[in-house]
Design a protein around this motif. Structure first.
Motif, PDB file in Angstrom:
ATOM      1  N   HIS A 205       0.846  -1.179   0.000  1.00 10.96           N
ATOM      2  CA  HIS A 205       0.000   0.000   0.000  1.00 10.96           C
ATOM      3  C   HIS A 205       0.887   1.236   0.000  1.00 10.96           C
ATOM      4  O   HIS A 205       2.075   1.173   0.336  1.00 10.96           O
ATOM      5  CB  HIS A 205      -0.928   0.017   1.219  1.00 10.96           C
ATOM      6  N   THR A 206       0.304   2.355  -0.372  1.00 13.58           N
ATOM      7  CA  THR A 206       1.007   3.635  -0.321  1.00 13.58           C
ATOM      8  C   THR A 206       0.356   4.517   0.724  1.00 13.58           C
ATOM      9  O   THR A 206      -0.757   4.254   1.195  1.00 13.58           O
ATOM     10  CB  THR A 206       0.956   4.351  -1.678  1.00 13.58           C
ATOM     11  N   GLU A 207       1.037   5.588   1.097  1.00 17.16           N
ATOM     12  CA  GLU A 207       0.471   6.529   2.065  1.00 17.16           C
ATOM     13  C   GLU A 207      -0.768   7.214   1.507  1.00 17.16           C
ATOM     14  O   GLU A 207      -1.602   7.713   2.259  1.00 17.16           O
ATOM     15  CB  GLU A 207       1.521   7.570   2.450  1.00 17.16           C
ATOM     16  N   GLN A 208      -0.911   7.250   0.184  1.00 19.53           N
ATOM     17  CA  GLN A 208      -2.080   7.874  -0.445  1.00 19.53           C
ATOM     18  C   GLN A 208      -3.281   6.935  -0.502  1.00 19.53           C
ATOM     19  O   GLN A 208      -4.355   7.325  -0.949  1.00 19.53           O
ATOM     20  CB  GLN A 208      -1.730   8.332  -1.866  1.00 19.53           C
ATOM     21  N   GLY A 209      -3.094   5.665  -0.082  1.00 14.07           N
ATOM     22  CA  GLY A 209      -4.219   4.739  -0.036  1.00 14.07           C
ATOM     23  C   GLY A 209      -4.271   3.729  -1.165  1.00 14.07           C
ATOM     24  O   GLY A 209      -5.163   2.859  -1.181  1.00 14.07           O
ATOM     25  N   ALA A 210      -3.370   3.799  -2.139  1.00 13.98           N
ATOM     26  CA  ALA A 210      -3.348   2.807  -3.207  1.00 13.98           C
ATOM     27  C   ALA A 210      -2.936   1.446  -2.650  1.00 13.98           C
ATOM     28  O   ALA A 210      -2.142   1.362  -1.707  1.00 13.98           O
ATOM     29  CB  ALA A 210      -2.379   3.233  -4.311  1.00 13.98           C
ATOM     30  N   GLN A 211      -3.485   0.371  -3.238  1.00 16.64           N
ATOM     31  CA  GLN A 211      -3.198  -0.972  -2.768  1.00 16.64           C
ATOM     32  C   GLN A 211      -2.836  -1.876  -3.937  1.00 16.64           C
ATOM     33  O   GLN A 211      -3.279  -1.669  -5.068  1.00 16.64           O
ATOM     34  CB  GLN A 211      -4.396  -1.547  -2.008  1.00 16.64           C
ATOM     35  N   PHE A 212      -2.012  -2.865  -3.636  1.00 22.20           N
ATOM     36  CA  PHE A 212      -1.607  -3.842  -4.641  1.00 22.20           C
ATOM     37  C   PHE A 212      -1.403  -5.180  -3.951  1.00 22.20           C
ATOM     38  O   PHE A 212      -0.868  -5.247  -2.852  1.00 22.20           O
ATOM     39  CB  PHE A 212      -0.306  -3.414  -5.336  1.00 22.20           C
ATOM     40  N   GLU A 213      -1.852  -6.251  -4.621  1.00 18.99           N
ATOM     41  CA  GLU A 213      -1.727  -7.588  -4.054  1.00 18.99           C
ATOM     42  C   GLU A 213      -1.342  -8.567  -5.156  1.00 18.99           C
ATOM     43  O   GLU A 213      -1.838  -8.483  -6.278  1.00 18.99           O
ATOM     44  CB  GLU A 213      -3.044  -8.013  -3.407  1.00 18.99           C
ATOM     45  N   MET A 214      -0.450  -9.504  -4.816  1.00 18.44           N
ATOM     46  CA  MET A 214      -0.058 -10.504  -5.805  1.00 18.44           C
ATOM     47  C   MET A 214       0.488 -11.747  -5.110  1.00 18.44           C
ATOM     48  O   MET A 214       0.895 -11.712  -3.946  1.00 18.44           O
ATOM     49  CB  MET A 214       0.991  -9.943  -6.761  1.00 18.44           C
ATOM     50  N   GLN A 215       0.467 -12.848  -5.850  1.00 15.94           N
ATOM     51  CA  GLN A 215       1.156 -14.058  -5.437  1.00 15.94           C
ATOM     52  C   GLN A 215       2.591 -13.984  -5.951  1.00 15.94           C
ATOM     53  O   GLN A 215       2.813 -13.729  -7.134  1.00 15.94           O
ATOM     54  CB  GLN A 215       0.460 -15.302  -5.992  1.00 15.94           C
ATOM     55  N   MET A 216       3.555 -14.203  -5.078  1.00 16.29           N
ATOM     56  CA  MET A 216       4.960 -14.075  -5.457  1.00 16.29           C
ATOM     57  C   MET A 216       5.483 -15.399  -6.021  1.00 16.29           C
ATOM     58  O   MET A 216       5.508 -16.417  -5.303  1.00 16.29           O
ATOM     59  CB  MET A 216       5.805 -13.663  -4.244  1.00 16.29           C
ATOM     60  N   PRO A 217       5.921 -15.410  -7.282  1.00 12.21           N
ATOM     61  CA  PRO A 217       6.511 -16.638  -7.832  1.00 12.21           C
ATOM     62  C   PRO A 217       7.834 -16.936  -7.137  1.00 12.21           C
ATOM     63  O   PRO A 217       8.641 -16.043  -6.894  1.00 12.21           O
ATOM     64  CB  PRO A 217       6.722 -16.300  -9.308  1.00 12.21           C
ATOM     65  N   SER A 218       8.030 -18.208  -6.795  1.00  9.08           N
ATOM     66  CA  SER A 218       9.229 -18.552  -6.040  1.00  9.08           C
ATOM     67  C   SER A 218       9.786 -19.891  -6.494  1.00  9.08           C
ATOM     68  O   SER A 218       9.038 -20.825  -6.793  1.00  9.08           O
ATOM     69  CB  SER A 218       8.924 -18.620  -4.546  1.00  9.08           C
ATOM     70  N   ARG A 219      11.109 -19.972  -6.528  1.00 11.76           N
ATOM     71  CA  ARG A 219      11.801 -21.250  -6.779  1.00 11.76           C
ATOM     72  C   ARG A 219      12.609 -21.687  -5.570  1.00 11.76           C
ATOM     73  O   ARG A 219      13.213 -22.752  -5.578  1.00 11.76           O
ATOM     74  CB  ARG A 219      12.725 -21.105  -7.990  1.00 11.76           C
ATOM     75  N   LEU A 220      12.617 -20.863  -4.519  1.00 11.20           N
ATOM     76  CA  LEU A 220      13.454 -21.174  -3.366  1.00 11.20           C
ATOM     77  C   LEU A 220      12.789 -20.670  -2.085  1.00 11.20           C
ATOM     78  O   LEU A 220      12.457 -19.492  -1.968  1.00 11.20           O
ATOM     79  CB  LEU A 220      14.831 -20.515  -3.520  1.00 11.20           C
ATOM     80  N   THR A 221      12.574 -21.579  -1.140  1.00  5.68           N
ATOM     81  CA  THR A 221      12.065 -21.219   0.180  1.00  5.68           C
ATOM     82  C   THR A 221      13.009 -21.785   1.238  1.00  5.68           C
ATOM     83  O   THR A 221      13.726 -22.752   0.993  1.00  5.68           O
ATOM     84  CB  THR A 221      10.642 -21.769   0.422  1.00  5.68           C
ATOM     85  N   ALA A 222      12.981 -21.176   2.409  1.00  2.54           N
ATOM     86  CA  ALA A 222      13.808 -21.644   3.523  1.00  2.54           C
ATOM     87  C   ALA A 222      13.081 -21.336   4.818  1.00  2.54           C
ATOM     88  O   ALA A 222      12.247 -20.430   4.867  1.00  2.54           O
ATOM     89  CB  ALA A 222      15.185 -20.975   3.511  1.00  2.54           C
ATOM     90  N   ASN A 223      13.404 -22.093   5.861  1.00  5.08           N
ATOM     91  CA  ASN A 223      12.749 -21.874   7.155  1.00  5.08           C
ATOM     92  C   ASN A 223      13.603 -21.027   8.082  1.00  5.08           C
ATOM     93  O   ASN A 223      13.377 -21.010   9.294  1.00  5.08           O
ATOM     94  CB  ASN A 223      12.428 -23.219   7.824  1.00  5.08           C
ATOM     95  N   ASN A 224      14.561 -20.300   7.499  1.00  4.91           N
ATOM     96  CA  ASN A 224      15.521 -19.553   8.313  1.00  4.91           C
ATOM     97  C   ASN A 224      15.775 -18.211   7.643  1.00  4.91           C
ATOM     98  O   ASN A 224      16.173 -18.144   6.473  1.00  4.91           O
ATOM     99  CB  ASN A 224      16.818 -20.364   8.419  1.00  4.91           C
ATOM    100  N   ILE A 225      15.542 -17.116   8.369  1.00  4.99           N
ATOM    101  CA  ILE A 225      15.649 -15.788   7.776  1.00  4.99           C
ATOM    102  C   ILE A 225      17.092 -15.436   7.417  1.00  4.99           C
ATOM    103  O   ILE A 225      17.342 -14.681   6.469  1.00  4.99           O
ATOM    104  CB  ILE A 225      15.041 -14.731   8.716  1.00  4.99           C
ATOM    105  N   ILE A 226      18.047 -15.981   8.151  1.00  2.16           N
ATOM    106  CA  ILE A 226      19.452 -15.724   7.821  1.00  2.16           C
ATOM    107  C   ILE A 226      19.787 -16.306   6.458  1.00  2.16           C
ATOM    108  O   ILE A 226      20.497 -15.689   5.653  1.00  2.16           O
ATOM    109  CB  ILE A 226      20.372 -16.301   8.913  1.00  2.16           C
ATOM    110  N   ALA A 227      19.244 -17.502   6.168  1.00  2.00           N
ATOM    111  CA  ALA A 227      19.471 -18.122   4.862  1.00  2.00           C
ATOM    112  C   ALA A 227      18.821 -17.304   3.755  1.00  2.00           C
ATOM    113  O   ALA A 227      19.426 -17.073   2.696  1.00  2.00           O
ATOM    114  CB  ALA A 227      18.936 -19.547   4.862  1.00  2.00           C
TER     115      ALA A 227
END
Length: 308
Positions: A205-227
């Motif tokens: 969203h923006t401070e002016q109230g605009a909104q955007f939503e999407m599904q993010m295409p991904s080829r890599l997931t991990a259970n650790n934020i450092i990774a």
């Protein structure tokens, strides 16, 4: 058992004062009540503990042996009470603290250093994991969790809100046209945290109230934020990461902030315990330290950013 221990305390007081009347004065009850309780104790034990006369009380052999044990039990009970008071009044013993892996850095060192210096009887056991641990099963005193919290039976205290930042390495973005509109984000491969409840859903969203939503295409997931952070630094894709986690990389240019005018939802950190009442001092002090340190750090970061 509870009435028997009370009887032990009463018997020890009678012996110490040498009379039923003296014990009654100390205990704040009548001499007849003391006499009745002594009689009940002897009936339950089925043995005489005192020889009574008009002028004095003397111990039977059984009474003498019983009194020795009463004194030891009551001394241990008093010691136990004192130890409980110590845990309530001062941080001591082992504090088992669970935290997200992203805090396994100099940030956590800055938080715990003053606590350890101020409280030499406190020991810390830190468990860094991005998944949700069972506080009771794992004997965890305190956990730092990222909201929303799924278990309403736990007690959560808000610590701080961190902005989430869309970012990517310059080497990864070099093969794409400059990203100026949120629709272009769908061209990127995204590095996702598999522990998130909705890892592939991006809301902006923006401070002016605009909104955007999407599904993010991904080829890599991990259970650790450092990774995930390291994968982003290595140019394997875009990522949505807490700003404090990548602050220095944004300043150095190793990561670029994508669409800074569009904001992702804030990430909230909570201090979580299994129960609200009767918290030992070690937990109370650590929660207050976490809250003060993290909020002060974020205030300083905002002041620094506004002055640049």
């Amino acid at each position: 058992m509870d009435s028997f221990i009370k009887g032990m305390a009463l018997f020890a007081t009678v012996v110490e004062k040498g009379s039923l009347a003296g014990a009654a004065q100390v205990l704040g009850i009548s001499p007849s009540a003391v006499s009745q309780q002594m009689a009940r104790l002897e009936r339950e034990a089925n043995v005489s503990l005192l020889h009574r006369s008009t002028r004095r009380l003397t111990l039977t052999e059984a009474g003498r042996v019983f009194h020795e044990h009463c004194v030891k039990v009551l001394e241990q009970a008093e010691l136990a009470r004192q130890r409980l008071n110590e845990y309530r009044e001062a941080p001591l013993g082992e504090l088992r603290l669970a935290a997200p892996s992203g805090l396994a850095s100099s940030l956590m060192s800055e938080i715990v250093r003053p606590v350890l210096l101020a409280h030499p009887q406190l020991q810390l056991s830190l468990l860094f994991q991005d998944g949700i641990l069972d506080l009771i099963e794992q004997c965890i005193d305190l956990a730092i969790r990222v909201g929303p919290l799924p278990d309403s039976s736990q007690v959560a205290r808000h610590l701080v809100d961190w902005p989430n930042v869309l970012c990517a390495a310059p080497s990864y973005l070099a093969s794409f046209a400059p990203i100026v509109e949120p629709e272009q984000l769908q061209q990127l491969d995204w590095l996702l945290m598999s522990t998130d409840t909705q890892p592939s859903l991006l809301r902006l969203h923006t401070e002016q109230g605009a909104q955007f939503e999407m599904q993010m295409p991904s080829r890599l997931t991990a259970n650790n934020i450092i990774a995930v952070k390291q994968f982003a630094l290595d140019g394997l894709g875009g990522a949505v990461l807490p700003e404090p986690e990548i602050r220095e990389h944004l300043r150095s240019g190793r990561l670029l902030h994508l669409l800074p005018q569009w904001q992702a939802p804030m990430i909230s950190l909570y201090a979580v315990t299994a129960r609200r009442d009767a918290q030992p001092a070690k937990v109370t002090v650590m929660v207050e330290t976490l809250q003060q340190f993290l909020r002060q750090r974020e205030r300083q970061a905002r002041i620094s950013a506004s002055s640049n």
